[in-house]
Design an enzyme around this catalytic site. Sequence first.
Site, PDB file in Angstrom:
ATOM      1  N   GLY A  48       0.885  -1.092   0.039  1.00 27.78           N
ATOM      2  CA  GLY A  48       0.082   0.248  -0.084  1.00 27.78           C
ATOM      3  C   GLY A  48       0.732   1.261  -0.117  1.00 27.78           C
ATOM      4  NE  ARG A  53      -3.304   6.934 -10.665  1.00 22.51           N
ATOM      5  CZ  ARG A  53      -3.195   5.781 -10.863  1.00 22.51           C
ATOM      6  NH1 ARG A  53      -4.225   4.754 -10.853  1.00 22.51           N
ATOM      7  NH2 ARG A  53      -1.765   5.193 -11.009  1.00 22.51           N
ATOM      8  CG  ASP A 103      -5.838  -3.598 -13.760  1.00 17.24           C
ATOM      9  OD1 ASP A 103      -7.197  -3.706 -13.763  1.00 17.24           O
ATOM     10  OD2 ASP A 103      -5.269  -3.367 -12.444  1.00 17.24           O
TER      11      ASP A 103
END
Length: 498
Positions: free
Chosen positions: A25, A82, A173
């Site tokens: 993460g 983002r 992806d």
Amino acid sequence: ASLQCVGHPPYGTMTCVFDSRQADGRKVLRSSIREFLCSEAMFHLGIPTTRAGACVTSRSTVVRDVFYDGNPKYEKCTVVLRIASTFLRFGSFEIFKSADEHTGREGPSVGRNDIRVQMLDYVISTFYPEIQAAHAGDLGQPAPVVLTGPRRTARMVAEWQCVGFCHGVLNTDNMSIVGLAIDYGPFGFLDRYDPDHVCNASDNTGRYTYSKQPEVCKWNLQKLVEALEPELPREQGEAILAAEFDAEFRRHYLQKMRRKLGLVRTELDGDAALVAKLLETMHLTGADFTNTFYLLSSFPVGPESLGLPEFLAALTAQCASLEELKLAFRPQMDPRQLSMMLMLAQSNPQLFALFGTRANVTKELERVEQQSRLEQLSPAELLSKNRGHWAEWLQEYRARLEKDREGVSDSDAWQAEHTRVMHANNPKYVLRNYIAQNAIEAAENGDFSEVRRVLKLLETPYHRDGEATEPEGAGGADSGGLSYSSKPPLWAAELCVT
């Protein structure tokens, strides 16, 4: 934790990214700055893309083996904000895939067609409302998305090819369902034009070379078609893809290239060949992709030769030097290793396949041959060859411009439009790897001023004289006084991005 932040006011739908290849993460400062700057660079180039609202880092660190060579180091943990209309990807629909006939692997949500229909309903109603209206009563049918998806993706990758952008990791992806450039990792913009350029140092097979990007995007669309069964019969989806993608890519790519060449009035059958010959000339001479197109807008258009010698001198200055070419074609294998591989290929092809691919050995033999030719070439001979290549193409280009100008009553108006269109389609600034690296190194030492300078510069990529000037400190501390628009320094060719 103490935080450092660069960014601008928020807008749109936002998602914080804690992306990590180690599944802990944690995203790091190095890759976060690259994504932050590139997503904004692409937006201002006019290319559909996710955007970056902010890049926030802290004193917290994580260990990363940057080059996968057994030399890990501590890097600062970082978050990129983002922004996009959606982050659904082709791969989002692959979670429903049934078991693969070769591997036996299946998606984690196989059999949950009810969820897939809900996702399709959401995508169609939210991002394709005009198509939903045209297909009233067909809600839940994936055909509208597949009908439009190839066109959006084809236009996006055509735009990439026209600015020399290489994505680096074009798996399913990393493909947006609404045709956005997404997931900026080991990307790169072409410096020396090379259709086989690989921007990702870990892409050993060259799957994602610059020239293969349209083909790979089409392959990913094929995977999307497969993932939409049973709602969309595969034959129907494949027929739509075959009819839509290639035609839309060629149309958009050639339209954009015509604008980059300032062909503003006529479209001729020979234009594709003219573009192909230009790229071949750039490849033969090792010309800088961005700067060559930028320079062409100052090409003397009239039939007279006034200014042509000066223009040729400026153009050949953007071609690769002998030193650059020797570095680019430097053999990658030890001669003894290459000799062993060649003997193995002949004596035991099965064993040879376990050690390396035939394509890699062929590439190495080409490097050895090219290196041998370069050793016998002088700088003056290289310059003469480059001038000859460019003089030949410019003669064809001049003739094509004359055809575009034929029958025009106001020659000055045509010239003004020709120049305006070229200026609007040929950037002066792109995010070259060495520019990003200089900004990263400064930021890793606590100085974010270069990141802000580069960001400001990339907001006006189509800079022309009389417009915004380069910010103070142009090129960064390691640029050797180069302008941000200069050909990259020699050391830039050695940068390794993974």
